[in-house]
Design a protein around this motif. Sequence first.
Motif, PDB file in Angstrom:
ATOM      1  N   UNK A 119     -12.948   3.565   9.030  1.00  0.00           N
ATOM      2  CA  UNK A 119     -12.165   2.730   8.120  1.00  0.00           C
ATOM      3  C   UNK A 119     -10.705   2.639   8.564  1.00  0.00           C
ATOM      4  N   UNK A 120     -10.106   3.771   8.885  1.00  0.00           N
ATOM      5  CA  UNK A 120      -8.684   3.771   9.227  1.00  0.00           C
ATOM      6  C   UNK A 120      -8.404   4.565  10.506  1.00  0.00           C
TER       7      UNK A 120
ATOM      8  N   UNK B 174     -11.082   1.856  15.692  1.00  0.00           N
ATOM      9  CA  UNK B 174     -11.615   0.751  14.892  1.00  0.00           C
ATOM     10  C   UNK B 174     -10.577   0.170  13.940  1.00  0.00           C
ATOM     11  N   UNK B 175     -10.001   1.028  13.103  1.00  0.00           N
ATOM     12  CA  UNK B 175      -9.104   0.551  12.066  1.00  0.00           C
ATOM     13  C   UNK B 175      -7.797  -0.019  12.577  1.00  0.00           C
TER      14      UNK B 175
ATOM     15  N   UNK C  18      -9.806  -2.259  17.220  1.00  0.00           N
ATOM     16  CA  UNK C  18     -10.870  -3.260  17.361  1.00  0.00           C
ATOM     17  C   UNK C  18     -10.810  -4.340  16.287  1.00  0.00           C
ATOM     18  N   UNK C  19     -10.718  -3.924  15.040  1.00  0.00           N
ATOM     19  CA  UNK C  19     -10.756  -4.921  13.956  1.00  0.00           C
ATOM     20  C   UNK C  19      -9.502  -5.788  13.899  1.00  0.00           C
ATOM     21  N   UNK C  20      -8.303  -5.215  13.911  1.00  0.00           N
ATOM     22  CA  UNK C  20      -7.129  -6.105  13.869  1.00  0.00           C
ATOM     23  C   UNK C  20      -7.019  -7.021  15.083  1.00  0.00           C
TER      24      UNK C  20
ATOM     25  N   UNK D  96      -2.758  -1.565  20.269  1.00  0.00           N
ATOM     26  CA  UNK D  96      -3.196  -1.353  18.893  1.00  0.00           C
ATOM     27  C   UNK D  96      -2.256  -2.023  17.897  1.00  0.00           C
ATOM     28  N   UNK D  97      -2.667  -2.044  16.655  1.00  0.00           N
ATOM     29  CA  UNK D  97      -1.889  -2.695  15.600  1.00  0.00           C
ATOM     30  C   UNK D  97      -0.587  -1.936  15.339  1.00  0.00           C
TER      31      UNK D  97
END
Length: 247
Positions: free
Chosen positions: A32-33, A37-38, A41-43, A216-217
């Motif tokens: 989730x965070x 991933x958090x 990948x997702x952002x 990354x974000x």
Amino acid sequence: MPAISESSAGAADVAVENDYDSFAEGYAAETETNLINGYYARPAVVDLAGDVTGRKMLDAGCGSGPIFEALRDRGAIVTGFDASAKMVELARHRLGADAALLVADIGSPLPFSDGAFDDVIASLVLHYLEDWTAPLAELRRVLKPGGRLIMSVNHPLVFKLLHRDADYFATVKHSDEYTFNGQKAVLTYWHRPLHAMTDAFAMAGFRTTVISEPPPAPGARELFPDALAKSSSGAFLSFLFFVLEAV
């Protein structure tokens, strides 16, 4: 899913490959965070999608629904599916009873009409498959001409770094062990070189418009200082991202 495992098991066969039903809750909680991933990948996928207001989008391999949720919050009209019934159950709990969700396998014909979507998201999905021919053809079928397939897979260089004696240019099966929020899991992937990916895209009727290796974000360096300490830019090798246009 993560590209950095607890241990790299090499090429192996397991009783049930990629059985997300058996560790869905742990995977959803762990990713989730987390950084991979958090905050990566997702952002990255959502950023590549850009302005999605009013666009009909398919989240292929939606998992527990975080990308679906992010796109919906940005004004997209989203449908999602996953091969794991447990993941779809978690997604429905997250997204609400009215969310357009179903259990389906990207390796089989999909229950959507030709040209039904403006965009398809396939985040960390295709690297589970040896043969991309039928899945890419099916994703192309459900896209409108000019529509986009926005996808990510394990970065092929990571496989070579972890398996220095392996043939980078071969399509190779390998399995890695993970612990997701206390739940043990084995994930089995198919490595393929970059040129094999882009060749498969072209054969399926896609034009590659973006190949991305993003940082990354924002906020990741502050939250994960040890993981990112060796990178002056904040970027690291994990996944490779594509935007493909249906032609």
